[in-house]
Write a protein that holds these residues in place. Structure first.
Motif, PDB file in Angstrom:
ATOM      1  N   ASN A 130       0.821  -1.210   0.000  1.00 27.47           N
ATOM      2  CA  ASN A 130       0.000   0.000   0.000  1.00 27.47           C
ATOM      3  C   ASN A 130       0.855   1.261   0.000  1.00 27.47           C
ATOM      4  O   ASN A 130       0.960   1.933  -0.991  1.00 27.47           O
ATOM      5  CB  ASN A 130      -0.973   0.006   1.164  1.00 27.47           C
ATOM      6  CG  ASN A 130      -2.205  -0.826   0.864  1.00 27.47           C
ATOM      7  OD1 ASN A 130      -2.525  -1.038  -0.302  1.00 27.47           O
ATOM      8  ND2 ASN A 130      -2.858  -1.310   1.889  1.00 27.47           N
ATOM      9  N   LYS A 131       1.448   1.613   1.111  1.00 28.87           N
ATOM     10  CA  LYS A 131       2.248   2.838   1.184  1.00 28.87           C
ATOM     11  C   LYS A 131       3.399   2.652   2.161  1.00 28.87           C
ATOM     12  O   LYS A 131       3.314   1.868   3.100  1.00 28.87           O
ATOM     13  CB  LYS A 131       1.393   4.019   1.641  1.00 28.87           C
ATOM     14  CG  LYS A 131       0.346   4.411   0.638  1.00 28.87           C
ATOM     15  CD  LYS A 131      -0.424   5.630   1.087  1.00 28.87           C
ATOM     16  CE  LYS A 131      -1.445   5.952  -0.003  1.00 28.87           C
ATOM     17  NZ  LYS A 131      -2.196   7.141   0.275  1.00 28.87           N
ATOM     18  N   GLY A 160       3.996   5.582  -2.492  1.00 28.37           N
ATOM     19  CA  GLY A 160       3.191   4.434  -2.867  1.00 28.37           C
ATOM     20  C   GLY A 160       1.791   4.894  -3.192  1.00 28.37           C
ATOM     21  O   GLY A 160       1.539   6.100  -3.280  1.00 28.37           O
ATOM     22  N   PRO A 161       0.906   4.031  -3.415  1.00 27.73           N
ATOM     23  CA  PRO A 161       1.008   2.573  -3.292  1.00 27.73           C
ATOM     24  C   PRO A 161       1.889   1.977  -4.389  1.00 27.73           C
ATOM     25  O   PRO A 161       2.087   2.567  -5.437  1.00 27.73           O
ATOM     26  CB  PRO A 161      -0.457   2.117  -3.453  1.00 27.73           C
ATOM     27  CG  PRO A 161      -1.102   3.159  -4.281  1.00 27.73           C
ATOM     28  CD  PRO A 161      -0.406   4.448  -3.928  1.00 27.73           C
TER      29      PRO A 161
END
Length: 187
Positions: A34-35, A44-45
């Motif tokens: 995700n991040k 991100g992601p």
């Protein structure tokens, strides 16, 4: 390591390269996440085959761990470098390159040369470009005056290399000008 006094007011090449590591670059991740949250920001992601912008230091770290392919900046292509070299050779002014092109190209060639099409030709063109720009800098320093040094489109490293010399020369020329103007007003 102790630096000579004349270079203590300048950055070291490693310090300049460290600062260039904060430049952003596109990557194509090979993983899904995700991040990532850092002090510098959130990145991100990350999705396979989808471009994502990250700082260069993170891109290089991911590349070393086979977690991405680095999308090479357009200015680092053979065609763009040839165009810049031609501009350097045919014009008095410096061609427009990123202010940290030397550091970024060095780090990318060192870590991600397999992502750079025609990497060896890119190395040669960068070397030719650097030599041409250094010659142009030497010519510019010969025409130095005490009020202005044209530095349009010079890179951080190029400015850093001439800073110690320019600072001393600029101060000496200013002293001479002041001594000359005080003699004229005193007579």
């Amino acid at each position: 390591m102790a630096l000579p006094r004349s270079h203590q007011s300048s950055f070291t090449p490693r310090e300049i390269e460290f600062m260039a590591g904060n430049s952003t670059i596109d990557i194509i991740p090979t993983f899904k996440l995700n991040k990532l949250k850092f002090v510098q920001g959130v990145f991100g992601p990350f999705r396979p085959l989808l471009k994502t912008k990250v700082p260069l230091w993170l891109a290089l770290l991911m590349k070393k761990n086979n977690m991405c392919t680095i999308v090479i900046p357009e200015w680092l292509s053979v065609d763009k470098l040839k165009d810049n070299l031609e501009q350097e050779q045919n014009n008095d002014e410096f061609s427009a390159l990123p202010y940290n092109y030397m550091e970024v190209s060095h780090m990318l060639l060192e870590t991600a040369s397999n992502d750079i099409p025609n990497a060896e030709q890119v190395r040669r063109l960068l070397k030719d470009l650097r030599e041409t720009r250094q010659a142009k800098t030497r010519i510019g320093l010969q025409a130095l005056d005490d009020t202005y040094l044209p530095a349009n489109n010079m890179s951080v490293m190029e400015i850093n290399e001439i800073r110690p010399f320019f600072s001393r020369a600029f101060n000496e020329m200013r002293k001479l000008r002041e001594a000359g103007s005080s003699e004229q007003t005193g007579s």
